[in-house]
Design a protein around this motif. Sequence first.
Motif, PDB file in Angstrom:
ATOM      1  N   UNK A 102       0.849  -1.186   0.000  1.00  0.00           N
ATOM      2  CA  UNK A 102       0.000   0.000   0.000  1.00  0.00           C
ATOM      3  C   UNK A 102       0.881   1.232   0.000  1.00  0.00           C
ATOM      4  N   UNK A 103       0.297   2.348  -0.385  1.00  0.00           N
ATOM      5  CA  UNK A 103       1.035   3.599  -0.414  1.00  0.00           C
ATOM      6  C   UNK A 103       0.437   4.526  -1.448  1.00  0.00           C
ATOM      7  N   UNK A 104       0.819   5.799  -1.421  1.00  0.00           N
ATOM      8  CA  UNK A 104       0.218   6.783  -2.334  1.00  0.00           C
ATOM      9  C   UNK A 104       0.456   6.472  -3.808  1.00  0.00           C
ATOM     10  N   UNK A 105       1.593   5.827  -4.148  1.00  0.00           N
ATOM     11  CA  UNK A 105       1.890   5.541  -5.547  1.00  0.00           C
ATOM     12  C   UNK A 105       1.211   4.263  -6.037  1.00  0.00           C
ATOM     13  N   UNK A 106       0.435   3.611  -5.181  1.00  0.00           N
ATOM     14  CA  UNK A 106      -0.344   2.457  -5.615  1.00  0.00           C
ATOM     15  C   UNK A 106      -1.576   2.884  -6.413  1.00  0.00           C
ATOM     16  N   UNK A 107      -1.807   4.169  -6.520  1.00  0.00           N
ATOM     17  CA  UNK A 107      -2.874   4.724  -7.342  1.00  0.00           C
ATOM     18  C   UNK A 107      -2.325   4.993  -8.744  1.00  0.00           C
ATOM     19  N   UNK A 108      -3.014   4.539  -9.780  1.00  0.00           N
ATOM     20  CA  UNK A 108      -2.514   4.665 -11.152  1.00  0.00           C
ATOM     21  C   UNK A 108      -2.255   6.116 -11.539  1.00  0.00           C
ATOM     22  N   UNK A 109      -3.196   6.997 -11.250  1.00  0.00           N
ATOM     23  CA  UNK A 109      -3.035   8.405 -11.616  1.00  0.00           C
ATOM     24  C   UNK A 109      -1.833   9.031 -10.899  1.00  0.00           C
ATOM     25  N   UNK A 110      -1.664   8.678  -9.630  1.00  0.00           N
ATOM     26  CA  UNK A 110      -0.522   9.216  -8.881  1.00  0.00           C
ATOM     27  C   UNK A 110       0.794   8.698  -9.448  1.00  0.00           C
ATOM     28  N   UNK A 111       0.810   7.444  -9.869  1.00  0.00           N
ATOM     29  CA  UNK A 111       2.022   6.877 -10.444  1.00  0.00           C
ATOM     30  C   UNK A 111       2.358   7.544 -11.777  1.00  0.00           C
ATOM     31  N   UNK A 112       1.351   7.770 -12.617  1.00  0.00           N
ATOM     32  CA  UNK A 112       1.579   8.452 -13.886  1.00  0.00           C
ATOM     33  C   UNK A 112       2.080   9.871 -13.654  1.00  0.00           C
ATOM     34  N   UNK A 113       1.522  10.547 -12.645  1.00  0.00           N
ATOM     35  CA  UNK A 113       1.995  11.897 -12.309  1.00  0.00           C
ATOM     36  C   UNK A 113       3.457  11.871 -11.877  1.00  0.00           C
ATOM     37  N   UNK A 114       3.842  10.819 -11.161  1.00  0.00           N
ATOM     38  CA  UNK A 114       5.229  10.688 -10.721  1.00  0.00           C
ATOM     39  C   UNK A 114       6.155  10.448 -11.913  1.00  0.00           C
ATOM     40  N   UNK A 115       5.744   9.590 -12.848  1.00  0.00           N
ATOM     41  CA  UNK A 115       6.539   9.355 -14.062  1.00  0.00           C
ATOM     42  C   UNK A 115       6.676  10.651 -14.855  1.00  0.00           C
ATOM     43  N   UNK A 116       5.595  11.400 -14.961  1.00  0.00           N
ATOM     44  CA  UNK A 116       5.627  12.670 -15.681  1.00  0.00           C
ATOM     45  C   UNK A 116       6.598  13.647 -15.034  1.00  0.00           C
ATOM     46  N   UNK A 117       6.605  13.694 -13.702  1.00  0.00           N
ATOM     47  CA  UNK A 117       7.514  14.587 -12.982  1.00  0.00           C
ATOM     48  C   UNK A 117       8.967  14.207 -13.229  1.00  0.00           C
ATOM     49  N   UNK A 118       9.236  12.906 -13.296  1.00  0.00           N
ATOM     50  CA  UNK A 118      10.621  12.450 -13.449  1.00  0.00           C
ATOM     51  C   UNK A 118      11.121  12.512 -14.886  1.00  0.00           C
ATOM     52  N   UNK A 119      10.228  12.290 -15.866  1.00  0.00           N
ATOM     53  CA  UNK A 119      10.693  12.146 -17.245  1.00  0.00           C
ATOM     54  C   UNK A 119      10.017  13.071 -18.246  1.00  0.00           C
ATOM     55  N   UNK A 146       6.342  15.185 -19.897  1.00  0.00           N
ATOM     56  CA  UNK A 146       4.979  14.883 -20.340  1.00  0.00           C
ATOM     57  C   UNK A 146       4.932  13.778 -21.386  1.00  0.00           C
ATOM     58  N   UNK A 147       5.914  13.745 -22.280  1.00  0.00           N
ATOM     59  CA  UNK A 147       5.871  12.757 -23.351  1.00  0.00           C
ATOM     60  C   UNK A 147       5.894  11.338 -22.799  1.00  0.00           C
ATOM     61  N   UNK A 148       6.779  11.080 -21.839  1.00  0.00           N
ATOM     62  CA  UNK A 148       6.842   9.751 -21.235  1.00  0.00           C
ATOM     63  C   UNK A 148       5.621   9.515 -20.361  1.00  0.00           C
ATOM     64  N   UNK A 149       5.220  10.537 -19.602  1.00  0.00           N
ATOM     65  CA  UNK A 149       4.076  10.388 -18.716  1.00  0.00           C
ATOM     66  C   UNK A 149       2.777  10.093 -19.450  1.00  0.00           C
ATOM     67  N   UNK A 150       2.677  10.563 -20.695  1.00  0.00           N
ATOM     68  CA  UNK A 150       1.449  10.346 -21.463  1.00  0.00           C
ATOM     69  C   UNK A 150       1.409   8.980 -22.129  1.00  0.00           C
ATOM     70  N   UNK A 151       2.527   8.259 -22.106  1.00  0.00           N
ATOM     71  CA  UNK A 151       2.617   6.998 -22.849  1.00  0.00           C
ATOM     72  C   UNK A 151       1.599   5.975 -22.380  1.00  0.00           C
ATOM     73  N   UNK A 152       1.393   5.861 -21.077  1.00  0.00           N
ATOM     74  CA  UNK A 152       0.495   4.826 -20.539  1.00  0.00           C
ATOM     75  C   UNK A 152      -0.896   4.921 -21.152  1.00  0.00           C
ATOM     76  N   UNK A 153      -1.456   6.121 -21.230  1.00  0.00           N
ATOM     77  CA  UNK A 153      -2.795   6.288 -21.790  1.00  0.00           C
ATOM     78  C   UNK A 153      -2.778   6.237 -23.313  1.00  0.00           C
TER      79      UNK A 153
END
Length: 399
Positions: A241-258, A260-267
């Motif tokens: 469990x944890x805050x990054x277990x939420x899909x939207x939160x995880x995508x936001x984290x990927x976007x922050x690290x890499x 928008x282009x990488x963060x948008x890949x999942x969808x």
Amino acid sequence: MTKPGSPLWRFGAAAVALTFAVVGCGSNAGNGAAPVPPGPHNAHAGQPPASTQPLRAGERFVDLEMAEAYTPAPPEGGGTDEYRCQVVDPGLTEAAFLTGTQVTPENVAIAHHAIVYAVPPGGAAAVREQDAKTPGLGWQCFGGTGVEGAEVEEGDAAWVDTWAPGAAETLFTQDVGFKLEPGSLIVLQLHYNLLATDGKPAGSDRSAVRLRLTEGTPQTRELDTLPLDAPTDLPCAPDESGPLCDRAASIADVTKRFGREVGATADEQLEECGQSAPKPGDTQTCDHEVEEPMTLFAGFGHMHLLGRAIRVELNPGTPTAEVVLDVPQFDFDNQRLVKLPEPVEIGPGDTLRVTCTHDAGLRKRLPQLSKLPPRYVVWGDGTSDEMCAGIMTVSPRKS
């Protein structure tokens, strides 16, 4: 449905079919072993380098090494592994065909495995800029070059070789190769494992790579890589469990690290694969319609540390169905090229399906991930993210 911008849509027909042989593509003769929990993965340091085959008529060797020695260090936040990309310039003034590669590490105690990428002139500036703006020699990378404009998944670079200690030269037949135009660069990704020193520096390394080049003839035929992607929607394990277990939160984290282009890949992948909504689970799949005639010759599966298995099927569910790539026990440290028993001709009307299985339970068992917070894993460039790509070696052919 193949969308504009997807790998299959970008791939045009330009050349004729070819055949090739691959010699010693990995350190193991069979399929890769299952991911190995705690330990330096395959613990294959210390194996002697394999010998290089003699030159054939018209070929020459070009020996390149890193610009200077590099002392690896684990990434911030802990861990015992560093993935470092180094750029080496073959100095080509005329086009040449790459028909073989051989990586030679200087420090086999820490050089765990390597990947060789060929970056065409169009991506050279981005690679040099990444190198120049990053402190030290090269830059940290994982799974790919990490440089926008020079990634295999986007069709901007070719994945031409993998290496592990003891691996022989990757050798193609003489009239086949990856075409390198003047101004092309080689990116050498080294995986340094510091588990034996508990994550502390363990000396420097100045690895080298030998390229086998030929000027080619009118009959020389060009290889390319064709990435076939599928989504990654791996939820946290039931006991996590944890805050990054939420899909939207995880995508936001990927976007922050890499970005928008990488963060948008999942969808974007869901749309490209004709899926209206994510289907969380261990196994994901995607169908790619073939729009241009081409020939399949080999392939390898690419995932990250949670990968368990990957498969690419041609025309699944039909009388002509055929498995063209099957890696039932994926090993991140042995992503070897697998030669098809016979070349396979494909074209419009055919479908290629890629299927990947990941395992969130490995997160607690792997040193690189065990100290990181649990997360809903989506597509991303980082160690804690995942990918699903069946990267095929192909030749387009005329209709």
